[in-house]
Motif scaffolding. Structure first.
Motif, mmCIF file in Angstrom:
data_model
loop_
_atom_site.group_PDB
_atom_site.id
_atom_site.type_symbol
_atom_site.label_atom_id
_atom_site.label_comp_id
_atom_site.label_asym_id
_atom_site.label_seq_id
_atom_site.Cartn_x
_atom_site.Cartn_y
_atom_site.Cartn_z
ATOM 1 N N GLU A 33 1.036 -1.116 -0.032
ATOM 2 C CA GLU A 33 -0.013 0.103 0.109
ATOM 3 C C GLU A 33 0.766 1.401 0.069
ATOM 4 O O GLU A 33 0.530 2.149 -0.678
ATOM 5 C CB GLU A 33 -0.766 0.060 1.063
ATOM 6 C CG GLU A 33 -1.821 -0.967 0.980
ATOM 7 C CD GLU A 33 -3.063 -0.850 2.380
ATOM 8 O OE1 GLU A 33 -2.991 -0.019 3.036
ATOM 9 O OE2 GLU A 33 -3.563 -2.131 2.548
ATOM 10 N N ASP A 34 1.829 1.239 0.812
ATOM 11 C CA ASP A 34 2.923 2.276 0.834
ATOM 12 C C ASP A 34 3.766 1.828 -0.420
ATOM 13 O O ASP A 34 4.711 1.106 -0.232
ATOM 14 C CB ASP A 34 3.542 2.200 2.099
ATOM 15 C CG ASP A 34 4.661 3.510 2.220
ATOM 16 O OD1 ASP A 34 4.625 4.340 1.431
ATOM 17 O OD2 ASP A 34 5.435 3.342 3.072
ATOM 18 N N ARG A 115 10.924 -4.882 5.399
ATOM 19 C CA ARG A 115 9.741 -5.074 4.395
ATOM 20 C C ARG A 115 9.741 -6.231 3.401
ATOM 21 O O ARG A 115 8.793 -6.563 2.904
ATOM 22 C CB ARG A 115 9.266 -3.657 3.608
ATOM 23 C CG ARG A 115 9.124 -2.575 4.340
ATOM 24 C CD ARG A 115 8.830 -1.353 3.560
ATOM 25 N NE ARG A 115 7.853 -1.410 2.992
ATOM 26 C CZ ARG A 115 7.185 -0.320 2.041
ATOM 27 N NH1 ARG A 115 7.928 0.560 1.804
ATOM 28 N NH2 ARG A 115 6.093 -0.436 1.204
#
Length: 130
Positions: A33-34, A115
């Motif tokens: 999403e980011d 991430r």
């Protein structure tokens, strides 16, 4: 799952896994999403002791392109054996479990490295049912 993971010790099986790995990685990619634009490198050790296979993962514009070979200036690096990749993909192990035991190594930019695993659709580890 464990039985399949142990097949990695057989040379031909390891080579087959390495051949399908780029497509499998790209198929499990989940656009964050980011937005993220980074190059990651995945190293997969050779169970016979040879040089590790390396893959460059270019993440940009909500897509992931995977190519064989070392990445040019990756933001982060990951190292994991094919046996543990099989366990991870099949839900028999979680990345935090593998990371804490030293079987999944992350290095480089900590914000990108942390991430890394979240970019791929992996089974959710279920705890004991009470």
């Amino acid at each position: 799952m464990e039985r399949i993971a142990r097949l990695d010790r057989i040379g031909w099986f390891h080579r087959v896994v390495l051949r399908v790995l780029p497509r499998a990685i790209a198929g499990r990619f989940v656009a964050p999403e980011d937005p993220l634009s980074a190059v990651l490198e995945l190293a997969v050790p050779d169970p016979a002791g040879g040089a590790p296979a390396r893959f460059a993962l270019a993440v940009a514009d909500g897509a992931c392109r995977v190519s064989a070979g070392a990445a040019d200036r990756p933001a982060a690096r990951a190292r994991i054996g094919t046996d543990d990749l099989i366990r991870l993909a099949g839900g028999a192990a979680s990345w935090p479990e593998l990371f804490s035991s030293g079987r999944f190594e992350l290095s480089g930019d900590p914000f990108v490295a942390l991430r890394f695993a979240a970019l791929f659709r992996l089974p959710v580890e279920l705890g004991p049912i009470s």
